[in-house]
Every structure is written in C-alpha cells, then in structure tokens.
Motif scaffolding. Structure first.
Motif, PDB file in Angstrom:
ATOM      1  N   LEU A  44      -0.717  63.011  -0.218  1.00 17.00           N
ATOM      2  CA  LEU A  44      -0.788  61.905  -1.178  1.00 17.00           C
ATOM      3  C   LEU A  44      -0.306  60.600  -0.551  1.00 17.00           C
ATOM      4  N   GLY A  45       0.754  60.693   0.277  1.00 17.66           N
ATOM      5  CA  GLY A  45       1.239  59.498   0.961  1.00 17.66           C
ATOM      6  C   GLY A  45       0.205  58.934   1.915  1.00 17.66           C
TER       7      GLY A  45
ATOM      8  N   PRO B 241      -7.537  54.401  11.705  1.00 15.83           N
ATOM      9  CA  PRO B 241      -6.236  54.379  11.020  1.00 15.83           C
ATOM     10  C   PRO B 241      -5.522  55.730  11.087  1.00 15.83           C
ATOM     11  N   ASN B 242      -4.252  55.695  11.455  1.00 11.73           N
ATOM     12  CA  ASN B 242      -3.461  56.926  11.549  1.00 11.73           C
ATOM     13  C   ASN B 242      -3.468  57.771  10.273  1.00 11.73           C
ATOM     14  N   PRO B 243      -3.470  57.149   9.076  1.00 13.82           N
ATOM     15  CA  PRO B 243      -3.445  57.978   7.863  1.00 13.82           C
ATOM     16  C   PRO B 243      -4.603  58.954   7.762  1.00 13.82           C
ATOM     17  N   LEU B 244      -5.728  58.663   8.450  1.00 13.39           N
ATOM     18  CA  LEU B 244      -6.834  59.616   8.440  1.00 13.39           C
ATOM     19  C   LEU B 244      -6.412  60.942   9.068  1.00 13.39           C
TER      20      LEU B 244
ATOM     21  N   TRP C 173       5.002  54.358   2.313  1.00 13.39           N
ATOM     22  CA  TRP C 173       4.124  55.528   2.286  1.00 13.39           C
ATOM     23  C   TRP C 173       4.226  56.327   3.579  1.00 13.39           C
ATOM     24  N   CYS C 174       4.393  55.630   4.703  1.00 15.05           N
ATOM     25  CA  CYS C 174       4.591  56.323   5.986  1.00 15.05           C
ATOM     26  C   CYS C 174       5.863  57.156   5.939  1.00 15.05           C
ATOM     27  N   MET C 175       6.925  56.571   5.393  1.00 13.67           N
ATOM     28  CA  MET C 175       8.203  57.276   5.343  1.00 13.67           C
ATOM     29  C   MET C 175       8.138  58.496   4.427  1.00 13.67           C
ATOM     30  N   LEU C 176       7.274  58.437   3.400  1.00 10.85           N
ATOM     31  CA  LEU C 176       7.086  59.616   2.550  1.00 10.85           C
ATOM     32  C   LEU C 176       6.474  60.751   3.359  1.00 10.85           C
ATOM     33  N   VAL C 177       5.521  60.420   4.222  1.00 17.41           N
ATOM     34  CA  VAL C 177       4.920  61.441   5.095  1.00 17.41           C
ATOM     35  C   VAL C 177       5.975  62.004   6.047  1.00 17.41           C
TER      36      VAL C 177
END
Length: 210
Positions: A34-35, A79-82, A140-144
């Motif tokens: 989700l993050g 993008p890293n989130p991918l 959001w990164c820190m949540l991951v």
C-alpha cells in the motif's frame, strides 16, 4: 513472541501450519504494498498535473517530492516504488499459500529469503541516500522500510530455526535460542535508523514535540 511456526501444538509437527508466520507475511507485505502503491499514485497525479501538491509533502524536510526528484528514486531507470508494488506481492502470496497448507522445497525458501534480503539491503541504501545525500524523508517510503525490516528478521530467524534452509543442528539450536528475542533485533534496527535520522535532522525533534 508467539511462535510463528506452530498453528496447533497438539498436532504432529509435520501437520502444523505456520499460521503466525503466514499472517505476518501477509500483513507486512500488504501494508508495504500500500505504501509503494501510494507513491506510484502520487507520482502519476503529479505527472498529470504539475501543480498538484503531493499528500506527503509536509515541509522541505518531510517531502516525497524532493525524494522523487532525485536520481536515487529511479535507480533502475523507472520509479523505485514499482519494485515494491511488484515485489511485495511475493510475501502476500507466500503467506496465503502457507495458510492454504502449501509446503515449499528448500530451494524455494532460499530464493524467497534472497529476495527479502535484497529488499532489506535496498531499503537501508534508500535510508542512507535519503538522510545523508538527498536531505529529505518520504513518509510513504518510511512505511515500506517499517514493513520490510521486521519481515526480513522474522523470516530469517524462522527459516534458520527449522529444517527449512539447513539441517545443521547447531544453527537450528542457535536460531531457536534467538527466536524469542527476534523482536529485540527488529526494535534495535528501527531505533538505530530513528536515531540516525534525528541526529541528522535535529529540527525533527521540535516538530515531533510540538
């Protein structure tokens, strides 16, 4: 800590399902996913509307936008989130499979742990870059990070204490002795990151207290 290896201590060892571990993987994987998805959603909104204000842009220090603008945010050219959106499906799938009674060969556990270890190393690299190079924190990164770090430590010790990665009795005994204190390792890891952040950004203390 509740033993994540056993679902029913009255059942034969070979029939027990690691329900605790399964739920742990599902929860940490889902929250981390989700993050990562939130970051992708915000990036898409920004691409569609350059005037859009990211929901995680709180100030110059706590700002997804500043992190997104860095080269570190697209290490592999996208993008890293991918990576998170794709990769964090794995622990969810493994957790669901374990709940369904699936059993995996040793090679699978080695491969799965290798992937989680890669994520663990990557989030620490991102932490280092965000704090010491970019100078901004992405919520959001820190949540991951907050999900991947305990996922790694719990999975590592759980695998080592059973006949999952190795049949070496000495390793299993050592991991079994460490297992009840895995939470201490997780907390120490997270506290070390928090302390490093506060030392680097002392103004955060005032923001947290105020």
């Amino acid at each position: 800590m509740t033993d994540l290896h056993a679902a029913d201590t009255t059942a034969p060892a070979e029939d027990r399902r690691p329900i605790g571990l399964a739920l742990f993987l599902i929860i940490t994987g889902a929250v981390g996913w989700l993050g990562a998805m939130a970051l992708i959603t915000e990036r898409v909104k920004l691409l569609l509307d350059p005037e859009y204000t990211l929901n995680c842009d709180i100030n110059p220090l706590i700002s997804c936008g500043n992190v997104m603008a860095s080269w570190q945010a697209s290490l592999l050219g996208f993008p890293n989130p991918l990576l998170g959106v794709a990769g964090l499906v794995a622990p969810i799938a493994v957790g669901v499979a374990l709940l369904a009674g699936a059993r995996f060969d040793r090679w699978f556990w080695w491969a799965f742990l290798t992937g989680v270890t890669g994520a663990f190393v990557f989030v620490h690299w991102l932490f280092d870059q965000a704090v010491y190079q970019i100078g901004a924190l992405c919520p959001w990164c820190m949540l991951v990070w907050l999900m991947v770090i305990p996922m790694f430590w719990v999975l590592l010790v759980w695998c080592l204490k059973g006949d999952v990665l190795t049949s070496n009795a000495a390793v299993q005994r050592l991991a079994g002795a460490v297992w009840p204190f895995t939470w201490v390792i997780v907390v120490a890891n997270l506290v070390a990151i928090a302390v490093a952040i506060l030392v680097q950004f002392p103004t955060l203390i005032g923001l947290l207290l105020g």
